[in-house]
Design an enzyme around this catalytic site. Structure first.
Site, PDB file in Angstrom:
ATOM      1  N   THR A  63      36.689  47.307  32.789  1.00 13.55           N
ATOM      2  CA  THR A  63      37.944  47.412  32.031  1.00 13.55           C
ATOM      3  C   THR A  63      39.053  46.595  32.701  1.00 13.55           C
ATOM      4  OG1 THR A  63      38.559  49.384  33.304  1.00 13.55           O
ATOM      5  CG2 THR A  63      37.367  49.745  31.247  1.00 13.55           C
ATOM      6  N   HIS A  64      40.022  46.185  31.844  1.00 15.15           N
ATOM      7  CA  HIS A  64      41.343  45.736  32.316  1.00 15.15           C
ATOM      8  C   HIS A  64      42.293  46.654  31.576  1.00 15.15           C
ATOM      9  CE1 HIS A  64      40.432  42.121  34.569  1.00 15.15           C
ATOM     10  NE2 HIS A  64      39.754  41.592  33.574  1.00 15.15           N
ATOM     11  N   ARG A  94      40.698  45.610  38.697  1.00 18.67           N
ATOM     12  CA  ARG A  94      42.138  45.585  38.980  1.00 18.67           C
ATOM     13  C   ARG A  94      42.532  44.436  39.910  1.00 18.67           C
ATOM     14  NH1 ARG A  94      46.392  44.947  40.492  1.00 18.67           N
ATOM     15  NH2 ARG A  94      48.232  46.311  40.521  1.00 18.67           N
ATOM     16  N   LYS A  95      41.598  43.928  40.687  1.00 22.21           N
ATOM     17  CA  LYS A  95      41.881  42.808  41.609  1.00 22.21           C
ATOM     18  C   LYS A  95      43.139  43.053  42.439  1.00 22.21           C
ATOM     19  CE  LYS A  95      39.634  39.226  38.807  1.00 22.21           C
ATOM     20  NZ  LYS A  95      39.399  39.891  37.515  1.00 22.21           N
ATOM     21  N   ALA A  97      45.679  43.041  45.477  1.00 24.20           N
ATOM     22  CA  ALA A  97      45.919  41.887  46.374  1.00 24.20           C
ATOM     23  C   ALA A  97      47.176  42.057  47.228  1.00 24.20           C
ATOM     24  CB  ALA A  97      46.034  40.606  45.545  1.00 24.20           C
ATOM     25  N   ILE A  99      49.692  44.596  50.276  1.00 25.85           N
ATOM     26  CA  ILE A  99      49.559  45.289  51.562  1.00 25.85           C
ATOM     27  C   ILE A  99      48.945  46.673  51.337  1.00 25.85           C
ATOM     28  CG2 ILE A  99      51.509  44.063  52.591  1.00 25.85           C
ATOM     29  CD1 ILE A  99      53.143  46.713  52.263  1.00 25.85           C
ATOM     30  N   ARG A 242      33.186  38.176  26.175  1.00 30.56           N
ATOM     31  CA  ARG A 242      33.203  37.612  24.826  1.00 30.56           C
ATOM     32  C   ARG A 242      31.822  37.225  24.306  1.00 30.56           C
ATOM     33  NH1 ARG A 242      37.852  33.600  26.590  1.00 30.56           N
ATOM     34  NH2 ARG A 242      36.774  34.054  28.552  1.00 30.56           N
TER      35      ARG A 242
HETATM   36  P1  5BU Z   1      34.255  36.666  29.465  1.00 27.61           P
HETATM   37  O1  5BU Z   1      34.791  37.018  28.124  1.00 27.61           O
HETATM   38  O2  5BU Z   1      32.746  36.960  29.632  1.00 27.61           O
HETATM   39  O3  5BU Z   1      34.617  35.270  29.905  1.00 27.61           O
HETATM   40  O4  5BU Z   1      35.018  37.693  30.442  1.00 27.61           O
HETATM   41  C1  5BU Z   1      34.818  37.685  31.821  1.00 27.61           C
HETATM   42  C2  5BU Z   1      35.522  38.858  32.471  1.00 27.61           C
HETATM   43  O5  5BU Z   1      35.268  38.832  33.880  1.00 27.61           O
HETATM   44  C3  5BU Z   1      37.039  38.886  32.328  1.00 27.61           C
HETATM   45  O6  5BU Z   1      37.435  40.249  32.228  1.00 27.61           O
HETATM   46  C4  5BU Z   1      37.566  38.309  33.621  1.00 27.61           C
HETATM   47  O7  5BU Z   1      38.798  38.887  34.000  1.00 27.61           O
HETATM   48  C5  5BU Z   1      36.491  38.685  34.614  1.00 27.61           C
HETATM   49  N1  5BU Z   1      36.281  37.726  35.715  1.00 27.61           N
HETATM   50  C6  5BU Z   1      35.831  36.445  35.522  1.00 27.61           C
HETATM   51  O8  5BU Z   1      35.596  36.035  34.398  1.00 27.61           O
HETATM   52  N2  5BU Z   1      35.619  35.622  36.586  1.00 27.61           N
HETATM   53  C7  5BU Z   1      35.848  36.004  37.859  1.00 27.61           C
HETATM   54  O9  5BU Z   1      35.606  35.243  38.802  1.00 27.61           O
HETATM   55  C8  5BU Z   1      36.328  37.320  38.043  1.00 27.61           C
HETATM   56  C9  5BU Z   1      36.522  38.155  36.975  1.00 27.61           C
HETATM   57 BR1  5BU Z   1      36.635  37.884  39.744  1.00 27.61          BR
END
Ligand code: 5BU
Length: 279
Positions: A63-64, A94-95, A97, A99, A242
């Site tokens: 999730t985001h 959530r990444k 980043a 302190i 996607r």
């Molecule tokens: P996609 O629709 O399959 O391109 O989505 C990829 C997901 O993985 C998306 O939520 C990005 O925020 C996440 N992601 C990524 O694509 N590449 C990375 O290196 C990292 C996260 Br870390």
């Protein structure tokens, strides 16, 4: 013992001490799927419908949560119900980043209270080991797991070479909480100094940038196939967004189901080939 990449998910599950890592590997084995679907949509109805559709085919949902425009805490209740109904874990991408003190607050508090519902989350190693101390003060008592971003899928990523090596060293020093990496390759033995012997380690590698029908998008994303990711690069979980639900958030559930089944089958076939199990 065979190298980690040659071991089955079940063999690896048995050796994990972190509860989130063990649960993820057990779920992968039980459901015979190494597919994680990344659900990046802005309406809670779309979010929940896609998850209910792909639920049977995934080990993990990514999730985001901050992109959901009509978010309220009921979304989390529904997400947890779907996690129980379909037997998958939850990974908030959530990444973190910042302190240690700030990330501990961002992880435990605010609108989203991520630590209370997300089995796994991730962090950039850029601040150094203090980011792990901050997050682990919240996550370890709850049995959570952390992934460090050792590499990214995007064109021109700066997370390469010595940065990636330092990320692996940070993980090695925090094995109770760091369960693995977001990366494009296996990280076994990466960053070991000449005088260090190869430790008996098993880090999970979860890999975004996976697509069967496209090579990338217009904003720097780069895709590889499940076969390249799992068989050639030795990664453990394919993360697909996607590729499963398309660009149209209202995608027809039947079409979404077909894609989820397709990615599940491709990812599992590549794993079976890697560990030498005939289908
Ligand atoms: P996609 O629709 O399959 O391109 O989505 C990829 C997901 O993985 C998306 O939520 C990005 O925020 C996440 N992601 C990524 O694509 N590449 C990375 O290196 C990292 C996260 Br870390």
């Amino acid at each position: 013992m065979a190298s980690v990449a040659m071991q089955t998910y079940a063999q690896r599950a048995a050796k994990q001490t972190n509860p989130a890592a063990r649960a993820l590997l057990e779920t992968i084995e039980r459901k015979r799927t190494n597919l994680c679907v990344s659900v990046d949509v802005t309406k809670q109805a779309d979010f929940l419908r896609i998850i209910d559709t792909v639920g049977p085919y995934i080990c993990l949902v990514k999730t985001h949560v901050d992109v959901i425009e009509d978010f309220d805490s009921s979304v989390i209740d529904r997400l947890q119900e779907l996690s129980a109904k379909h037997d998958f874990l939850i990974f908030e991408d959530r990444k973190f980043a910042d302190i240690g003190n700030t990330v501990a607050l961002q992880y435990s508090s605010g609108v989203y209270k991520i630590a209370s519902w997300s089995h796994i989350t991730n962090a950039h190693p850029v601040p150094g080991p203090s980011i792990i101390s901050g997050l682990s003060s919240v996550g370890v008592p709850l049995g959570r797991g952390l992934l460090l971003l050792a590499e990214m899928s995007t064109k021109g990523s700066l997370a390469t070479g010595s940065y990636t090596e330092e990320a692996v060293r940070m993980a090695r020093a925090n094995r109770d909480f760091v369960i693995g990496f977001i990366a494009q390759h296996r990280m076994d033995g990466v960053g070991l100094r000449e005088d260090e012997s190869s430790p008996d380690e098993d880090f999970l590698v979860l890999t975004p940038g996976v697509g069967l029908d496209a090579k990338g998008d217009a904003m720097g994303q780069q895709y590889r196939t499940p076969r390249e990711v799992v068989l050639e690069s030795g990664c453990d979980v394919i993360i697909v967004g996607r590729g499963v639900y398309g660009k149209d958030n209202a995608a027809d559930p039947d079409a979404v189901r077909v894609q989820a089944e397709r990615y599940r089958a491709e990812g599992w076939k590549a794993y079976q080939e890697r560990v030498g199990i005939s289908a």
